[in-house]
Design an enzyme around this catalytic site. Structure first.
Site, mmCIF file in Angstrom:
data_model
loop_
_atom_site.group_PDB
_atom_site.id
_atom_site.type_symbol
_atom_site.label_atom_id
_atom_site.label_comp_id
_atom_site.label_asym_id
_atom_site.label_seq_id
_atom_site.Cartn_x
_atom_site.Cartn_y
_atom_site.Cartn_z
ATOM 1 N N GLU A 147 22.661 28.649 38.667
ATOM 2 C CA GLU A 147 23.030 30.072 39.072
ATOM 3 C C GLU A 147 22.506 31.069 38.059
ATOM 4 O O GLU A 147 21.905 32.036 38.567
ATOM 5 C CB GLU A 147 24.766 30.188 39.145
ATOM 6 C CG GLU A 147 24.922 31.645 39.752
ATOM 7 C CD GLU A 147 26.428 31.789 40.160
ATOM 8 O OE1 GLU A 147 26.960 32.741 40.753
ATOM 9 O OE2 GLU A 147 27.355 30.854 39.426
ATOM 10 N N LYS A 178 36.758 33.479 37.340
ATOM 11 C CA LYS A 178 37.327 32.129 37.382
ATOM 12 C C LYS A 178 37.811 31.952 36.087
ATOM 13 O O LYS A 178 38.724 31.150 35.693
ATOM 14 C CB LYS A 178 36.257 30.996 37.945
ATOM 15 C CG LYS A 178 35.816 31.044 39.263
ATOM 16 C CD LYS A 178 35.313 29.851 39.942
ATOM 17 C CE LYS A 178 35.067 29.821 41.428
ATOM 18 N NZ LYS A 178 34.204 30.871 41.672
ATOM 19 N N PHE A 186 30.356 22.408 47.454
ATOM 20 C CA PHE A 186 29.907 20.901 47.596
ATOM 21 C C PHE A 186 29.167 21.108 49.023
ATOM 22 O O PHE A 186 29.612 21.538 50.112
ATOM 23 C CB PHE A 186 30.841 20.024 47.701
ATOM 24 C CG PHE A 186 31.375 19.503 46.374
ATOM 25 C CD1 PHE A 186 30.801 20.372 45.300
ATOM 26 C CD2 PHE A 186 32.519 18.924 45.963
ATOM 27 C CE1 PHE A 186 31.334 19.892 43.937
ATOM 28 C CE2 PHE A 186 33.006 18.334 44.713
ATOM 29 C CZ PHE A 186 32.317 18.883 43.483
ATOM 30 N N CYS A 198 33.797 25.189 48.503
ATOM 31 C CA CYS A 198 34.184 26.357 47.896
ATOM 32 C C CYS A 198 33.424 27.588 48.204
ATOM 33 O O CYS A 198 33.854 28.646 47.769
ATOM 34 C CB CYS A 198 33.876 26.101 46.222
ATOM 35 S SG CYS A 198 34.665 24.605 45.625
ATOM 36 N N HIS A 201 29.462 32.987 41.146
ATOM 37 C CA HIS A 201 30.451 31.900 41.508
ATOM 38 C C HIS A 201 30.762 31.220 40.120
ATOM 39 O O HIS A 201 32.012 30.927 40.050
ATOM 40 C CB HIS A 201 29.571 30.757 42.339
ATOM 41 C CG HIS A 201 30.471 29.768 42.741
ATOM 42 N ND1 HIS A 201 31.488 29.628 43.808
ATOM 43 C CD2 HIS A 201 30.150 28.419 42.601
ATOM 44 C CE1 HIS A 201 31.747 28.535 43.882
ATOM 45 N NE2 HIS A 201 31.144 27.730 43.289
ATOM 46 N N HIS A 254 39.567 28.065 39.308
ATOM 47 C CA HIS A 254 38.795 27.869 40.872
ATOM 48 C C HIS A 254 39.708 27.672 41.777
ATOM 49 O O HIS A 254 40.460 26.625 41.897
ATOM 50 C CB HIS A 254 37.761 26.688 40.480
ATOM 51 C CG HIS A 254 36.549 26.636 41.587
ATOM 52 N ND1 HIS A 254 36.754 27.313 42.823
ATOM 53 C CD2 HIS A 254 35.621 25.824 41.558
ATOM 54 C CE1 HIS A 254 35.730 27.156 43.491
ATOM 55 N NE2 HIS A 254 35.146 26.353 42.979
#
Length: 447
Positions: free
Chosen positions: A326, A345, A410, A175, A315, A350
């Site tokens: 985060e 998002k 990831f 991502c 993010h 996403h």
């Protein structure tokens, strides 16, 4: 020199890079203008998805009204996967926005680089052809399968379409792929490997296999009865993200080159940073070490301090673990600045490998228009995120002299990008939606 200390080269701030063009294809709309308006309006794009019927999760954020023949254009669009169609559409818009013409005699083909990120490439093509193989045998598989699904092929097709003869590269950091593409492009410009860089990300992972795999991993929201409220970054009641698709592409040039050709620069990319958790395949490091390092690198390259940061495009996936980690990192690093924080998002879902590029483009627009988009569906902060100044429920007009865009993926990948307003002689005039009345933490508007 102690372990982990920055090298002398990394301490030197690079020459600011001009963002001279952007192109977007997102669930909020096709084109940068429609996407910006949709994101600023805070309208969630999530809806029931008939193509996911019968699967554990049946909602997604799809690009509305996308027709490859009219949007991507060109001959025989059926030869390409959907992620390539998105990339072609966004890249063409970005190049036009930059005032560049690949058909012109002035197009410096050998000095143009292209870097595109994707988490899964043409996974939709792969799944369809695999089903054909199982159902009809080897003769039913298209001979065009490989050039359609290989992850590098969007970059390859873009190079063909735009006549790019400089480096053409693919980045794959899950991502964070789109953000990694922008970082790579910046380094190519900084080292003199090119004069113009077209960079971004594209993904089309709303497929039966991907949706099922994410659902089985517990990553997707299960609010199937009310899709519009499913994606809720940083909210105490969040339960996962909504799978989405799209593309974002930016054109980058050295500031001096943009000035020389009188390019209408939208913002400056002044810093970038990348670091890896080396902790777990899918979970962030609990102490956020990689994200902290990436943010510090970006600030160092921008010759800035945490107190200078006015806004952060986070993010913010809406998963319990990501948002908590985060939020802790952002609060620890920027507590004295108290920057506004947005996760788009909540509106877009996403978009996977495209997310970092789409969100970087939206951060450019945030800086250009001095307007922070809202975080849709943020209503109830939890203890770990209450310390953040999350922009909600409407867009916020504020002074933004430095904004950061944050991406994680990831594998422990972390990337941060720093953007500042373009100098007045280069800046394109703001043309976004009217500012909201929310006073925000910085009520004095930018000049």
């Amino acid at each position: 020199m102690t372990a982990g200390a920055p090298t002398p080269a990394s301490m030197s701030p690079p020459t600011p890079l001009a963002v001279t063009g952007i192109g977007l294809v997102t669930p909020a709309g096709i084109g940068a203008d429609d996407t910006w308006k949709g994101v600023c309006a805070g309208r969630p794009a999530a809806a029931a998805d008939p193509e996911l019927a019968g699967l554990p999760v049946t909602i997604s954020c799809r690009v509305p009204g996308f027709d490859a023949r009219t949007q991507a254009g060109g001959a025989q669009p059926w030869r390409h996967d959907r992620f390539t169609h998105f990339a072609l559409t966004a890249a063409r818009e970005a190049v036009r926005d930059a005032g560049l013409d690949p058909a012109s005699r002035d197009w410096p083909a050998a000095r143009v680089a292209l870097v595109l990120g994707s988490a899964a490439g043409g996974v939709g093509t792969y799944e369809r052809q695999h089903r054909k193989l199982l159902a009809g045998g080897h003769r039913s598989v298209s001979p065009l399968t490989l050039p359609a699904f290989l992850p590098n092929m969007a970059a390859g097709q873009l190079a063909i379409d735009l006549g790019v003869h400089g480096p053409a590269l693919h980045t794959a950091t899950a991502c964070a792929s789109g953000a990694a593409a922008l970082t790579t492009a910046a380094m190519l410009l900084e080292t003199g490997a090119c004069d113009i860089a077209i960079a971004g990300g594209s993904d089309a992972m709303i497929t039966p296999l991907c949706a099922t795999a994410f659902a089985r991993a517990g990553a997707l929201s299960r609010r199937l009865d009310d899709p519009a409220t499913a994606s809720r970054p940083f909210d105490a009641t969040r339960d996962g993200f909504v799978l989405a698709e799209g593309a974002g592409v930016l054109v980058l040039e050295r500031g001096a080159d943009a000035t020389a050709r009188r390019a209408p620069t939208r913002a400056l990319l002044t810093g970038h940073g990348s670091a890896t958790d080396a902790h777990h395949p899918v979970a962030p490091s609990p102490d956020g070490r990689g994200l902290r390092a990436a943010l510090r690198q970006a600030l160092r390259h921008a010759d800035a301090a945490p107190a200078d940061v006015a806004h952060i495009n986070a993010h913010g996936t809406g998963t319990p673990l990501n948002d908590r980690t985060e939020a802790t990192v952002l609060h620890d690093l920027f507590a004295t600045a108290a920057p506004s924080v947005t996760s788009v998002k909540g509106v877009l879902g996403h978009t996977m490998g495209a997310a970092g590029a789409i969100e970087a483009a939206l951060t450019v627009l945030t800086v250009q228009h001095q307007l922070a988009p809202p975080t849709a569906n943020f209503h109830t902060p939890e203890a770990d995120t209450a310390v953040l100044d999350v922009v909600a429920p409407t867009a916020r007009s504020q002074r933004i002299d430095l904004a950061l865009s944050v991406s994680c993926g990831f594998g422990g990948h972390n990337t941060a990008l720093a953007f500042t307003p373009a100098p007045c002689p280069l800046g394109a005039p703001p043309a976004g939606p009217p500012p909201a009345t929310h006073p925000g933490p910085h009520p004095d508007p930018a000049p």
